[in-house]
Design a protein around this motif. Sequence first.
Motif, PDB file in Angstrom:
ATOM      1  N   LEU A  13     -96.470  10.077 -25.986  1.00 59.40           N
ATOM      2  CA  LEU A  13     -95.925   9.727 -27.301  1.00 59.40           C
ATOM      3  C   LEU A  13     -96.898  10.110 -28.415  1.00 59.40           C
ATOM      4  N   GLN A  14     -98.183   9.856 -28.186  1.00 61.92           N
ATOM      5  CA  GLN A  14     -99.196  10.182 -29.196  1.00 61.92           C
ATOM      6  C   GLN A  14     -99.309  11.690 -29.402  1.00 61.92           C
ATOM      7  N   ALA A  15     -99.312  12.452 -28.308  1.00 62.87           N
ATOM      8  CA  ALA A  15     -99.427  13.914 -28.416  1.00 62.87           C
ATOM      9  C   ALA A  15     -98.209  14.506 -29.118  1.00 62.87           C
ATOM     10  N   GLU A  16     -97.024  13.985 -28.811  1.00 58.91           N
ATOM     11  CA  GLU A  16     -95.815  14.475 -29.473  1.00 58.91           C
ATOM     12  C   GLU A  16     -95.828  14.144 -30.971  1.00 58.91           C
ATOM     13  N   ALA A  17     -96.327  12.961 -31.302  1.00 55.46           N
ATOM     14  CA  ALA A  17     -96.421  12.585 -32.718  1.00 55.46           C
ATOM     15  C   ALA A  17     -97.411  13.497 -33.443  1.00 55.46           C
ATOM     16  N   LEU A  18     -98.523  13.789 -32.802  1.00 59.75           N
ATOM     17  CA  LEU A  18     -99.521  14.672 -33.400  1.00 59.75           C
ATOM     18  C   LEU A  18     -98.946  16.073 -33.602  1.00 59.75           C
ATOM     19  N   GLU A  19     -98.238  16.562 -32.610  1.00 57.65           N
ATOM     20  CA  GLU A  19     -97.620  17.887 -32.708  1.00 57.65           C
ATOM     21  C   GLU A  19     -96.673  17.962 -33.908  1.00 57.65           C
ATOM     22  N   GLY A  20     -95.919  16.896 -34.127  1.00 57.76           N
ATOM     23  CA  GLY A  20     -94.971  16.864 -35.237  1.00 57.76           C
ATOM     24  C   GLY A  20     -95.626  16.768 -36.611  1.00 57.76           C
ATOM     25  N   ARG A  21     -96.868  16.345 -36.638  1.00 58.94           N
ATOM     26  CA  ARG A  21     -97.559  16.153 -37.924  1.00 58.94           C
ATOM     27  C   ARG A  21     -98.439  17.342 -38.330  1.00 58.94           C
ATOM     28  N   LEU A  22     -98.752  18.208 -37.368  1.00 59.90           N
ATOM     29  CA  LEU A  22     -99.630  19.339 -37.666  1.00 59.90           C
ATOM     30  C   LEU A  22     -98.827  20.600 -37.972  1.00 59.90           C
ATOM     31  N   SER A  23     -99.424  21.476 -38.726  1.00 61.28           N
ATOM     32  CA  SER A  23     -98.840  22.784 -39.000  1.00 61.28           C
ATOM     33  C   SER A  23     -98.759  23.570 -37.697  1.00 61.28           C
ATOM     34  N   ILE A  24     -97.713  24.352 -37.532  1.00 61.66           N
ATOM     35  CA  ILE A  24     -97.532  25.164 -36.333  1.00 61.66           C
ATOM     36  C   ILE A  24     -98.685  26.146 -36.150  1.00 61.66           C
ATOM     37  N   ARG A  25     -99.379  26.469 -37.254  1.00 63.92           N
ATOM     38  CA  ARG A  25    -100.502  27.416 -37.203  1.00 63.92           C
ATOM     39  C   ARG A  25    -101.861  26.722 -37.069  1.00 63.92           C
ATOM     40  N   HIS A  26    -101.865  25.429 -36.866  1.00 61.63           N
ATOM     41  CA  HIS A  26    -103.131  24.706 -36.712  1.00 61.63           C
ATOM     42  C   HIS A  26    -103.871  25.230 -35.478  1.00 61.63           C
ATOM     43  N   GLU A  27    -105.187  25.354 -35.580  1.00 57.59           N
ATOM     44  CA  GLU A  27    -105.992  25.930 -34.495  1.00 57.59           C
ATOM     45  C   GLU A  27    -105.906  25.146 -33.190  1.00 57.59           C
ATOM     46  N   LYS A  28    -105.600  23.868 -33.262  1.00 60.89           N
ATOM     47  CA  LYS A  28    -105.513  23.027 -32.058  1.00 60.89           C
ATOM     48  C   LYS A  28    -104.105  22.984 -31.464  1.00 60.89           C
ATOM     49  N   MET A  29    -103.128  23.618 -32.118  1.00 59.78           N
ATOM     50  CA  MET A  29    -101.740  23.520 -31.661  1.00 59.78           C
ATOM     51  C   MET A  29    -101.558  24.017 -30.215  1.00 59.78           C
ATOM     52  N   PRO A  30    -102.139  25.152 -29.793  1.00 64.35           N
ATOM     53  CA  PRO A  30    -101.962  25.565 -28.388  1.00 64.35           C
ATOM     54  C   PRO A  30    -102.491  24.521 -27.401  1.00 64.35           C
ATOM     55  N   GLU A  31    -103.619  23.921 -27.726  1.00 66.27           N
ATOM     56  CA  GLU A  31    -104.198  22.883 -26.865  1.00 66.27           C
ATOM     57  C   GLU A  31    -103.285  21.659 -26.811  1.00 66.27           C
ATOM     58  N   ILE A  32    -102.734  21.262 -27.946  1.00 68.64           N
ATOM     59  CA  ILE A  32    -101.830  20.106 -28.012  1.00 68.64           C
ATOM     60  C   ILE A  32    -100.563  20.381 -27.218  1.00 68.64           C
ATOM     61  N   LYS A  33     -99.995  21.577 -27.385  1.00 65.75           N
ATOM     62  CA  LYS A  33     -98.774  21.936 -26.646  1.00 65.75           C
ATOM     63  C   LYS A  33     -99.021  21.951 -25.136  1.00 65.75           C
ATOM     64  N   ASN A  34    -100.171  22.456 -24.718  1.00 65.63           N
ATOM     65  CA  ASN A  34    -100.502  22.466 -23.300  1.00 65.63           C
ATOM     66  C   ASN A  34    -100.660  21.041 -22.773  1.00 65.63           C
ATOM     67  N   ASN A  35    -101.301  20.176 -23.549  1.00 67.32           N
ATOM     68  CA  ASN A  35    -101.456  18.778 -23.157  1.00 67.32           C
ATOM     69  C   ASN A  35    -100.094  18.097 -23.017  1.00 67.32           C
ATOM     70  N   ILE A  36     -99.184  18.373 -23.947  1.00 67.96           N
ATOM     71  CA  ILE A  36     -97.829  17.803 -23.876  1.00 67.96           C
ATOM     72  C   ILE A  36     -97.126  18.289 -22.604  1.00 67.96           C
ATOM     73  N   LYS A  37     -97.281  19.573 -22.292  1.00 66.96           N
ATOM     74  CA  LYS A  37     -96.662  20.132 -21.088  1.00 66.96           C
ATOM     75  C   LYS A  37     -97.153  19.407 -19.833  1.00 66.96           C
ATOM     76  N   ILE A  38     -98.456  19.174 -19.749  1.00 73.72           N
ATOM     77  CA  ILE A  38     -99.045  18.484 -18.592  1.00 73.72           C
ATOM     78  C   ILE A  38     -98.554  17.037 -18.515  1.00 73.72           C
ATOM     79  N   LEU A  39     -98.558  16.343 -19.652  1.00 73.99           N
ATOM     80  CA  LEU A  39     -98.120  14.943 -19.676  1.00 73.99           C
ATOM     81  C   LEU A  39     -96.635  14.815 -19.344  1.00 73.99           C
TER      82      LEU A  39
END
Length: 148
Positions: A13-39
């Motif tokens: 839930l936290q990772a999905e909320a973070l993903e929704g709040r950051l710009s799609i071009r944020h440098e951490k977005m690939p890491e966040i998306k990968n974390n969401i995939k694993i979770l």
Amino acid sequence: MFDKNISKPLPLLQAEALEGRLSIRHEKMPEIKNNIKILKSGYNGEKEINYQLGQIPQHKYHILHDLRLPIGETFFQIDALLLSPTIIINLDGKNHSGKITIEKNQMIQETMDTREIYENPVSQTNRHKLLLRNLIAENNLPPIFWII
């Protein structure tokens, strides 16, 4: 009977909320998306266990999902626990894709472009069995027949 049902894990839930709040071009977005995939993969594995458990006689067992149990100054987590007056069944689900190899001390997941190493699930389940036995003994509960 499901005494503690499955729910979406807080880290997901936290990772999905973070993903929704950051710009799609944020440098951490690939890491966040990968974390969401694993979770999500882990959560989907637990939902599959839940589906299968829904097919057993409800009046014979108490079913508890996602337990966080104390051990000393820390905790350990169990995906699902079936309880009856005479038996405890500890279930741990895995939901991995690609080629899976289980060796003595590790589980290796290989896909086309990645290689991940995890704890051997048999070792993990055996450790949880020992931790549960200690927890039961510390709380002066009667001995129980074990299935892992």
